[in-house]
Design a protein around this motif. Structure first.
Motif, PDB file in Angstrom:
ATOM      1  N   ALA A   1      18.945  15.992   3.869  1.00  9.92           N
ATOM      2  CA  ALA A   1      18.560  14.593   4.088  1.00  9.92           C
ATOM      3  C   ALA A   1      17.107  14.491   4.529  1.00  9.92           C
ATOM      4  N   PHE A   2      16.691  15.370   5.461  1.00  3.18           N
ATOM      5  CA  PHE A   2      15.301  15.349   5.928  1.00  3.18           C
ATOM      6  C   PHE A   2      14.351  15.719   4.788  1.00  3.18           C
ATOM      7  N   GLN A   3      14.664  16.795   4.083  1.00  2.00           N
ATOM      8  CA  GLN A   3      13.770  17.266   3.026  1.00  2.00           C
ATOM      9  C   GLN A   3      13.613  16.230   1.915  1.00  2.00           C
ATOM     10  N   SER A   4      14.713  15.578   1.563  1.00  2.00           N
ATOM     11  CA  SER A   4      14.666  14.600   0.474  1.00  2.00           C
ATOM     12  C   SER A   4      13.836  13.375   0.852  1.00  2.00           C
ATOM     13  N   LEU A   5      14.078  12.838   2.066  1.00  2.00           N
ATOM     14  CA  LEU A   5      13.339  11.639   2.486  1.00  2.00           C
ATOM     15  C   LEU A   5      11.856  11.983   2.714  1.00  2.00           C
ATOM     16  N   ALA A   6      11.581  13.140   3.292  1.00  2.00           N
ATOM     17  CA  ALA A   6      10.194  13.527   3.525  1.00  2.00           C
ATOM     18  C   ALA A   6       9.435  13.670   2.211  1.00  2.00           C
ATOM     19  N   LYS A   7      10.077  14.225   1.206  1.00  2.00           N
ATOM     20  CA  LYS A   7       9.413  14.377  -0.089  1.00  2.00           C
ATOM     21  C   LYS A   7       9.128  13.023  -0.716  1.00  2.00           C
ATOM     22  N   ASN A   8      10.067  12.103  -0.615  1.00  4.45           N
ATOM     23  CA  ASN A   8       9.889  10.767  -1.186  1.00  4.45           C
ATOM     24  C   ASN A   8       8.714  10.034  -0.521  1.00  4.45           C
ATOM     25  N   ILE A   9       8.652  10.109   0.821  1.00  8.33           N
ATOM     26  CA  ILE A   9       7.596   9.408   1.556  1.00  8.33           C
ATOM     27  C   ILE A   9       6.229  10.019   1.256  1.00  8.33           C
ATOM     28  N   THR A  10       6.129  11.359   1.292  1.00  4.04           N
ATOM     29  CA  THR A  10       4.832  11.998   1.042  1.00  4.04           C
ATOM     30  C   THR A  10       4.319  11.702  -0.370  1.00  4.04           C
ATOM     31  N   THR A  11       5.236  11.673  -1.332  1.00  6.21           N
ATOM     32  CA  THR A  11       4.823  11.362  -2.703  1.00  6.21           C
ATOM     33  C   THR A  11       4.243   9.951  -2.791  1.00  6.21           C
ATOM     34  N   GLN A  12       4.936   8.989  -2.127  1.00  2.56           N
ATOM     35  CA  GLN A  12       4.471   7.590  -2.175  1.00  2.56           C
ATOM     36  C   GLN A  12       3.133   7.435  -1.439  1.00  2.56           C
ATOM     37  N   LEU A  13       3.021   7.995  -0.243  1.00  4.86           N
ATOM     38  CA  LEU A  13       1.801   7.829   0.538  1.00  4.86           C
ATOM     39  C   LEU A  13       0.616   8.585  -0.079  1.00  4.86           C
TER      40      LEU A  13
ATOM     41  N   PRO B   1     -11.515   7.090   6.935  1.00  8.01           N
ATOM     42  CA  PRO B   1     -11.543   5.636   7.159  1.00  8.01           C
ATOM     43  C   PRO B   1     -11.150   5.297   8.585  1.00  8.01           C
ATOM     44  N   ASN B   2     -11.454   4.071   9.013  1.00 10.22           N
ATOM     45  CA  ASN B   2     -11.003   3.654  10.338  1.00 10.22           C
ATOM     46  C   ASN B   2      -9.526   3.305  10.301  1.00 10.22           C
ATOM     47  N   THR B   3      -8.916   3.226  11.458  1.00  9.45           N
ATOM     48  CA  THR B   3      -7.460   3.051  11.540  1.00  9.45           C
ATOM     49  C   THR B   3      -7.002   1.721  10.944  1.00  9.45           C
ATOM     50  N   SER B   4      -7.792   0.684  11.087  1.00  4.27           N
ATOM     51  CA  SER B   4      -7.382  -0.613  10.522  1.00  4.27           C
ATOM     52  C   SER B   4      -7.361  -0.548   8.998  1.00  4.27           C
ATOM     53  N   GLU B   5      -8.266   0.213   8.404  1.00  6.59           N
ATOM     54  CA  GLU B   5      -8.278   0.360   6.946  1.00  6.59           C
ATOM     55  C   GLU B   5      -7.043   1.119   6.477  1.00  6.59           C
ATOM     56  N   VAL B   6      -6.640   2.123   7.245  1.00 11.63           N
ATOM     57  CA  VAL B   6      -5.425   2.873   6.907  1.00 11.63           C
ATOM     58  C   VAL B   6      -4.207   1.961   6.969  1.00 11.63           C
ATOM     59  N   THR B   7      -4.114   1.150   8.011  1.00  6.31           N
ATOM     60  CA  THR B   7      -2.972   0.251   8.178  1.00  6.31           C
ATOM     61  C   THR B   7      -2.910  -0.782   7.058  1.00  6.31           C
ATOM     62  N   ASN B   8      -4.054  -1.377   6.776  1.00  7.31           N
ATOM     63  CA  ASN B   8      -4.079  -2.424   5.756  1.00  7.31           C
ATOM     64  C   ASN B   8      -3.787  -1.885   4.363  1.00  7.31           C
ATOM     65  N   THR B   9      -4.173  -0.639   4.096  1.00  2.00           N
ATOM     66  CA  THR B   9      -3.894  -0.041   2.790  1.00  2.00           C
ATOM     67  C   THR B   9      -2.395   0.093   2.561  1.00  2.00           C
ATOM     68  N   LEU B  10      -1.652   0.540   3.605  1.00  2.00           N
ATOM     69  CA  LEU B  10      -0.204   0.697   3.461  1.00  2.00           C
ATOM     70  C   LEU B  10       0.476  -0.672   3.362  1.00  2.00           C
ATOM     71  N   LYS B  11       0.001  -1.662   4.118  1.00  2.00           N
ATOM     72  CA  LYS B  11       0.600  -3.013   4.043  1.00  2.00           C
ATOM     73  C   LYS B  11       0.438  -3.597   2.643  1.00  2.00           C
ATOM     74  N   ALA B  12      -0.731  -3.384   2.075  1.00  2.00           N
ATOM     75  CA  ALA B  12      -0.966  -3.920   0.736  1.00  2.00           C
ATOM     76  C   ALA B  12      -0.077  -3.215  -0.293  1.00  2.00           C
ATOM     77  N   ALA B  13       0.077  -1.900  -0.148  1.00  2.00           N
ATOM     78  CA  ALA B  13       0.898  -1.156  -1.104  1.00  2.00           C
ATOM     79  C   ALA B  13       2.355  -1.549  -1.008  1.00  2.00           C
ATOM     80  N   ALA B  14       2.848  -1.846   0.229  1.00  2.00           N
ATOM     81  CA  ALA B  14       4.267  -2.184   0.418  1.00  2.00           C
ATOM     82  C   ALA B  14       4.623  -3.506  -0.262  1.00  2.00           C
ATOM     83  N   ASN B  15       3.617  -4.334  -0.561  1.00  2.00           N
ATOM     84  CA  ASN B  15       3.876  -5.625  -1.192  1.00  2.00           C
ATOM     85  C   ASN B  15       3.725  -5.578  -2.710  1.00  2.00           C
TER      86      ASN B  15
END
Length: 213
Positions: A123-135, A175-189
């Motif tokens: 379960a850990f290996q599968s979810l970790a692989k999915n997240i790392t691939t997406q990010l 990048p600065n931390t706000s740029e990292v946060t905003n990049t993931l928020k934009a991708a999630a939408n």
């Protein structure tokens, strides 16, 4: 009248004939016969190499030009004499190259599975692989070669809280931390992003560095 005694001509009457030996040697002398002209009681020599005295021990055979009792050196795996000095023990390896990271934390809208506490579980290996691939896709598209990879640190309960790190190649391109946060928020939408990220929980922390793997 008595007939005179007749003897062999010229031989006195009572002369005894001499004993005759085959070799002309005196009658009672038997010659000792040796294979060589060695005296009768001489002990035959021990079989040494020609010209060696009877009791002389055979010589030790050494390698050419080496003294008889010379001890050959001990050879180590490198062919260096055994007692050769080793390199100084205090020579330290070069310091590892550090890569800058950004710590990223967010929650997924899904139930927590106890197997996610075990990093060796499926379960850990599968979810970790999915997240790392997406990010990896999201941040490489955003920052290009400046971005290196994503690593999952841990999963915790509370839905599923993801502790991860974003590894960059050098400090000048982080990048600065706000740029990292905003990049993931934009991708999630976007429609192509499949992780159920709760965008309100995205937090990027201060920069740190880690040794290069």
């Amino acid at each position: 009248a008595t007939s005179p005694q007749v003897n062999t001509p010229g031989t006195p009457e009572n002369t005894t004939s001499p004993h005759v030996n085959t070799t002309g040697t005196p009658e009672n002398t038997s010659p000792h016969v040796n294979t060589t002209s060695t005296p009768e009681n001489t002990t035959p020599p021990y079989g040494n190499t020609p010209g060696t005295s009877e009791n002389t021990p055979p010589p030790h055979v050494s390698t050419p030009g080496t003294p008889d009792n010379a001890t050959s050196p001990h050879i180590n795996s490198t062919g260096t004499p055994e007692n050769s000095p080793s390199p100084p023990a205090n020579s330290s390896p070069p310091p590892p190259i550090s890569r800058p990271i950004v710590v990223l934390q967010f929650s997924l809208n899904q139930d927590f599975n106890e197997d996610l506490k075990n990093k060796t579980s499926e379960a850990f290996q599968s979810l970790a692989k999915n997240i790392t691939t997406q990010l990896d896709t999201v941040y490489r598209n955003k920052f290009g070669d400046a971005f290196n990879r994503t690593e999952i640190t841990d999963f915790r309960s509370g839905s599923v809280i993801v502790d991860s790190t974003l590894i960059f190649n050098n400090l000048t391109v982080v990048p600065n931390t706000s740029e990292v946060t905003n990049t993931l928020k934009a991708a999630a939408n976007t429609s192509g992003f499949s992780l159920p990220v709760n965008t309100s929980t995205i937090v990027a922390s201060a920069l740190m560095s880690t040794p290069e793997n």
